[in-house]
Design a protein around this motif. Structure first.
Motif, short mmCIF file in Angstrom:
data_model
loop_
_atom_site.label_atom_id
_atom_site.label_comp_id
_atom_site.label_asym_id
_atom_site.label_seq_id
_atom_site.Cartn_x
_atom_site.Cartn_y
_atom_site.Cartn_z
N SER B 132 67.19 -28.69 8.56
CA SER B 132 67.03 -27.24 8.51
C SER B 132 68.24 -26.51 9.09
O SER B 132 68.89 -26.98 10.02
N SER B 138 62.45 -24.19 3.81
CA SER B 138 61.81 -24.86 2.68
C SER B 138 62.81 -25.12 1.57
O SER B 138 62.76 -26.14 0.89
N VAL B 161 69.16 -26.27 12.84
CA VAL B 161 68.20 -25.61 13.73
C VAL B 161 66.84 -26.29 13.64
O VAL B 161 66.59 -27.04 12.68
N THR B 163 65.92 -28.60 15.49
CA THR B 163 66.22 -30.03 15.55
C THR B 163 65.45 -30.67 16.71
O THR B 163 65.87 -30.61 17.87
N THR B 164 64.33 -31.28 16.36
CA THR B 164 63.49 -31.93 17.36
C THR B 164 64.26 -33.06 18.02
O THR B 164 64.95 -33.83 17.34
N SER B 356 52.07 -25.50 14.05
CA SER B 356 53.34 -26.12 13.62
C SER B 356 53.12 -27.34 12.73
O SER B 356 54.04 -27.78 12.05
N LEU B 359 54.03 -26.95 9.25
CA LEU B 359 55.42 -26.50 9.03
C LEU B 359 56.37 -27.68 9.09
O LEU B 359 57.15 -27.92 8.18
N GLY B 361 58.08 -31.21 8.88
CA GLY B 361 57.99 -32.24 7.84
C GLY B 361 57.65 -31.70 6.46
O GLY B 361 57.25 -32.45 5.58
N THR B 363 56.32 -27.67 4.65
CA THR B 363 55.18 -26.77 4.84
C THR B 363 54.05 -27.10 3.86
O THR B 363 54.25 -27.77 2.86
N GLU B 365 52.65 -25.19 1.77
CA GLU B 365 52.89 -24.66 0.42
C GLU B 365 53.83 -25.57 -0.36
O GLU B 365 53.65 -25.79 -1.57
C1 LIG Z 1 57.70 -28.25 15.47
C2 LIG Z 1 58.75 -28.27 14.43
C3 LIG Z 1 59.67 -29.29 14.42
C4 LIG Z 1 60.68 -29.32 13.48
N1 LIG Z 1 61.61 -30.32 13.54
C5 LIG Z 1 62.64 -30.30 12.65
C6 LIG Z 1 63.67 -31.27 12.75
O1 LIG Z 1 63.65 -32.14 13.62
N2 LIG Z 1 64.71 -31.22 11.87
C7 LIG Z 1 64.77 -30.27 10.89
O2 LIG Z 1 65.70 -30.28 10.12
N3 LIG Z 1 63.80 -29.33 10.78
C8 LIG Z 1 62.76 -29.32 11.64
N4 LIG Z 1 61.77 -28.36 11.54
C9 LIG Z 1 61.90 -27.32 10.53
C10 LIG Z 1 60.93 -27.42 9.37
O3 LIG Z 1 61.34 -28.44 8.49
C11 LIG Z 1 60.92 -26.04 8.70
O4 LIG Z 1 60.24 -25.18 9.58
C12 LIG Z 1 60.23 -26.02 7.36
O5 LIG Z 1 60.94 -26.76 6.43
C13 LIG Z 1 60.05 -24.59 6.86
O6 LIG Z 1 61.23 -23.85 6.93
P1 LIG Z 1 61.25 -22.42 7.65
O7 LIG Z 1 60.66 -22.56 8.98
O8 LIG Z 1 62.62 -21.90 7.52
O9 LIG Z 1 60.25 -21.53 6.81
P2 LIG Z 1 60.51 -20.84 5.38
O10 LIG Z 1 61.06 -21.82 4.43
O11 LIG Z 1 61.23 -19.58 5.57
O12 LIG Z 1 59.03 -20.55 4.95
C14 LIG Z 1 58.19 -19.56 5.56
C15 LIG Z 1 56.86 -19.54 4.80
O13 LIG Z 1 57.09 -19.26 3.42
C16 LIG Z 1 56.57 -20.28 2.61
N5 LIG Z 1 57.43 -20.53 1.46
C17 LIG Z 1 58.75 -20.79 1.45
N6 LIG Z 1 59.16 -21.04 0.20
C18 LIG Z 1 58.08 -20.96 -0.60
C19 LIG Z 1 57.86 -21.14 -2.00
N7 LIG Z 1 58.83 -21.48 -2.84
N8 LIG Z 1 56.60 -20.97 -2.45
C20 LIG Z 1 55.59 -20.66 -1.60
N9 LIG Z 1 55.74 -20.48 -0.29
C21 LIG Z 1 56.97 -20.63 0.21
C22 LIG Z 1 56.53 -21.52 3.52
O14 LIG Z 1 55.60 -22.47 3.07
C23 LIG Z 1 56.15 -20.90 4.83
O15 LIG Z 1 54.77 -20.72 4.88
C24 LIG Z 1 60.74 -28.32 12.48
C25 LIG Z 1 59.79 -27.30 12.47
C26 LIG Z 1 58.81 -27.27 13.43
C27 LIG Z 1 57.83 -26.15 13.40
#
Ligand SMILES: Cc1cc2nc3c(=O)[nH]c(=O)nc-3n(C[C@H](O)[C@H](O)[C@H](O)COP(=O)(O)OP(=O)(O)OC[C@H]3O[C@@H](n4cnc5c(N)ncnc54)[C@H](O)[C@@H]3O)c2cc1C
Lengths: 322, 378
Positions: B132, B138, B161, B163-164, B356, B359, B361, B363, B365
């Motif tokens: 991320s 996503s 970001v 990054t766990t 979380s 979210l 691994g 989300t 959706e």
């Molecule tokens: C506790 C935790 C640990 C994490 N650890 C890591 C890690 O170690 N390394 C890493 O790289 N990432 C990590 N993540 C990040 C995680 O992979 C992202 O949060 C996730 O992929 C979603 O991205 P975003 O938070 O930017 O949300 P966004 O992508 O902005 O999405 C926000 C909302 O919109 C929805 N949405 C987005 N696109 C669509 C679509 N096309 N259709 C319908 N709905 C949609 C999503 O489902 C979500 O509900 C972690 C997240 C959390 C919460």
């Protein structure tokens, strides 16, 4: 699936597709007898298939999938419990009354097409089950929500044979398998419909809200199918009280979510008598009650788990499988 | 249509022995804090990781040549579910064992494999996942962190970001745009980046419950040798898809909250309440089913199949189950979720952290989109 199971699936699949929800005893039971399907779980020396509960799951799931209108599942279970190769047996879910010695006086209900059956296996008020000849009781016709015969039997000093096996649990296992099949069939109908039906100039399947609903449905159908498999596999131990309770609870939950989404995706057409969704969904609603609704199985399972205590929960769960 | 083809499960003959081994190890290490138990794979404890490594319980399926133990995938599965069910503190090495080590073994250069994998198997070398970015969640194919060639070296710049474990990790595998001007899933590559590389900084991000699990990682002209390119240049998207399969398919996607169910059973033991027993039964039925589903995915992986769709179904169902559980318990039990009783504390913790689950691994959706594709809807 092994080769024999694939053959069984093909045979039962073809047969049940042709028979469908509207099959009638007088015209179509002979088709079941011809292939001796009711002996699925009987040993080969009794003229049966010598099948396992894994084999039964395949046949029962397909019966649910095709919303089969004949009491095949119940006949298979009744034959297995009594080890009787002759005649048509069936099962019932509920008994009120008293057994004294070898006679029963009271009422049996939820009997799956008792009229015309030779014998019936019903829960015994004192535990286990009892087997009686249908001719010795007075049959009162009744149907479940889906129009499947669920008769009552009035018994006055009717002679019974007692058996140890708990027909209620076996009935629940059968319903779990049927629920698994019927959910997969309803899912398939909904997916096909979403791909065919156009609104706003494109198939419903292209709308993300519809996709997400069907994905949710698929998860529930998957859970019900896995629960059915888990319970059937556990039956190789001879009995599986934990698994059957857990499987019926999980399958019942899938019924609620699955039927609601199946109808939502279909719109008004799915709400008609003409459209063949209701043979599945009405059965699913009926089967959710039969052989134990949630409260029945939750109390049984909850009591066992709480009595065993927090520290044993995981160890017990893993001990079920290895 | 059969969405999830299940075959009867064959558990390994060594399972009972492995279960005992893990249970003894966890009991000896001590694991009394119920909130820590509800935080198992997010809780780093290097001492425990080293003990597991010494016991041969990390890198179980890796080759002996690289410190692994050449056990079967299902034996590893048994160990994982035991650790999670006990709520053991496995956060330090979890990511390395689950995906980074396997990825290195599959795609890594000889040098990188020798450098990282044996330490991972000992439970001493930890990893984090650099996917991320601030503008790529996503929509992972939009990552902008870049790598450009400089002689034989690569220079990586950008930001990751969420990054766990970055603050404990020794190494990160990052998805990076290695072809300037490329778009979407073209021109992406994976790189193995040591966390002590000059130009790399880690800043903590504190979560809503005050915990520090994830971070932001800045990469300012980080110089890497050519061996740091993982696998094939430009093949990053395909490799990352395989990595996500490893990330999503494990039992942690339904077994993060076992501590809550166990405390609920304990609580119900002192009350004569039909409604509590019914809730216990419902949650146990769900746990039983998810365990079979999860094990069935593991056994497909063990047979060399790629059950990506089934794994997605299990993650989605598991996340939903674990998110429903705190709410159901809160409704059924009149207890203060701020403590001091154990059930309350675990409940309070999971009420705050469970959002979380759908979210991290991928989300909900996005997962449902993958399932819909599997159903032939898109
Ligand atoms: C506790 C935790 C640990 C994490 N650890 C890591 C890690 O170690 N390394 C890493 O790289 N990432 C990590 N993540 C990040 C995680 O992979 C992202 O949060 C996730 O992929 C979603 O991205 P975003 O938070 O930017 O949300 P966004 O992508 O902005 O999405 C926000 C909302 O919109 C929805 N949405 C987005 N696109 C669509 C679509 N096309 N259709 C319908 N709905 C949609 C999503 O489902 C979500 O509900 C972690 C997240 C959390 C919460």
């Amino acid at each position: 699936m092994n080769d024999e199971q694939r053959m069984l699936a093909d045979m039962a699949g073809d047969l049940f597709t042709n028979l469908g929800p509207d099959a009638a005893m007088k015209d179509h039971w002979s088709a079941i007898e011809e292939v001796a399907l009711t002996g699925l779980l009987l040993p080969e020396d009794k003229g049966g298939f010598g099948g396992s509960w894994g084999d039964a799951l395949i046949a029962f799931r397909l019966a649910g999938y095709h919303a089969l209108g004949l009491p095949v599942v119940e006949a298979v279970v009744a034959a297995a419990l009594t080890q009787r190769p002759e005649g048509r047996g069936t099962i019932a879910s509920r008994t009120e009354g008293t057994v004294s010695g070898v006679t029963f006086t009271g009422r049996i209900s939820g009997a799956c097409l008792a009229s015309g059956a030779d014998y019936i296996v019903a829960p015994c008020p004192e535990g286990g089950s009892m087997v009686l000849s249908v001719a010795d009781a007075k049959v009162e016709a009744h149907e479940n929500l889906a129009g499947e015969a669920r008769d009552g039997l009035v018994c006055t000093g009717t002679s019974v044979e007692r058996i140890e096996a708990d027909v209620f649990a076996f009935g629940a296992l059968a319903r779990v398998a049927q629920i698994a099949g019927a959910l997969d069939a309803a899912l398939e109908k909904a997916v096909n419909y979403a791909n065919e039906r156009q609104q706003f100039g494109r198939p419903l399947a292209k709308f993300q809200a519809v996709q997400q609903n069907l994905a949710t449905f698929a998860c529930e159908a998957a859970a019900a199918n896995c629960a059915a498999m888990g319970a059937a596999q556990a039956m190789s131990r001879g009995e599986a009280p934990f698994e059957i309770a857990a499987a019926k609870l999980r399958a019942n939950r899938a019924v609620g979510i699955g039927t609601a989404l199946a109808h939502q995706v279909h719109g008004a057409i799915g709400f008609t008598e003409e459209y063949p969704l209701h043979p599945l969904t009405r059965r699913l609603w009926a089967w959710r009650s039969e052989f134990g609704n949630d409260s029945v199985w939750a109390e049984k399972l909850g009591q066992t788990i709480v009595a065993r205590g927090a520290e044993n929960f995981w160890a017990d769960l893993t001990a079920l499988t290895g | 249509m059969q969405t999830f083809v299940t075959e009867p499960l064959d558990w390994p003959a060594t399972a009972p022995e492995l279960r005992n081994q893990v249970r003894t190890l966890v009991a000896e290490h001590g694991n009394a804090d119920p909130v820590a138990r509800a935080n198992s794979w997010a809780k780093p404890d290097p001492e425990f990781s080293r003990k597991l490594g010494a016991a041969g319980l990390i890198g179980m399926i890796w080759p002996k040549e690289f410190g692994g133990h050449e056990r079967s995938p299902l034996e590893r599965y048994v160990v994982l579910e035991e650790l999670l069910a006990a709520g053991a503190p496995v956060g330090a090495h979890w990511i390395a064992d689950r995906q980074t080590g396997s990825l290195l073994l599959r795609y890594g250069s000889e040098e990188e494999k020798r450098r990282w994998v044996p330490g991972m198997a000992r439970g001493e070398v930890y990893a984090c996942i650099g996917l991320s970015e601030p503008n790529s969640g996503s929509d992972l194919a939009s990552v902008r962190t870049s790598a450009r060639r400089d002689g034989d070296d690569w220079i990586v710049s950008g930001q990751k970001v969420w990054t766990t474990n970055a603050h404990n990790a020794h190494v990160m595998i990052a998805l990076v745009r290695s072809e300037a001007g490329s778009e979407r899933n073209q021109g992406l590559s994976q790189f193995v980046i040591p966390m002590d590389a000059p130009g790399l900084t880690v800043n903590p991000i504190i979560d809503l419950a005050g915990g520090h699990d994830f971070n932001e990682v800045f990469l300012e002209d980080v110089r890497l040798p050519s061996t740091a390119l993982l696998g094939t240049e430009g093949n990053g998207w395909k490799q990352v898809t395989a990595e996500l399969s490893l990330e999503r398919s494990g039992p942690e996607r339904y077994l993060s909250s076992m501590a809550l169910l166990v405390e609920l059973i304990r609580f119900a033991g002192d009350k004569d309440s039909e409604s509590l027993r019914a809730l216990v039964a419902r949650l146990a039925a769900e746990t039983w089913t998810l365990r079979l589903m999860s094990a069935s995915v593991a056994s497909k992986i063990a047979r060399g199949e790629d059950p990506a769709l089934e794994a997605t179904i299990v993650k989605d169902l598991g996340n939903s189950f674990e998110q429903a559980m705190p709410e159901l318990v809160q409704a059924a039990v009149d207890i203060d979720p701020a403590g001091p009783e154990a059930l309350g504390l675990v409940l309070g913790h999971l009420l705050q952290t469970s959002p979380s689950f759908s979210l991290r691994g991928g989300t909900r959706e996005i997962l449902k989109g993958i399932i819909a594709r599997g159903l032939g809807l898109r």
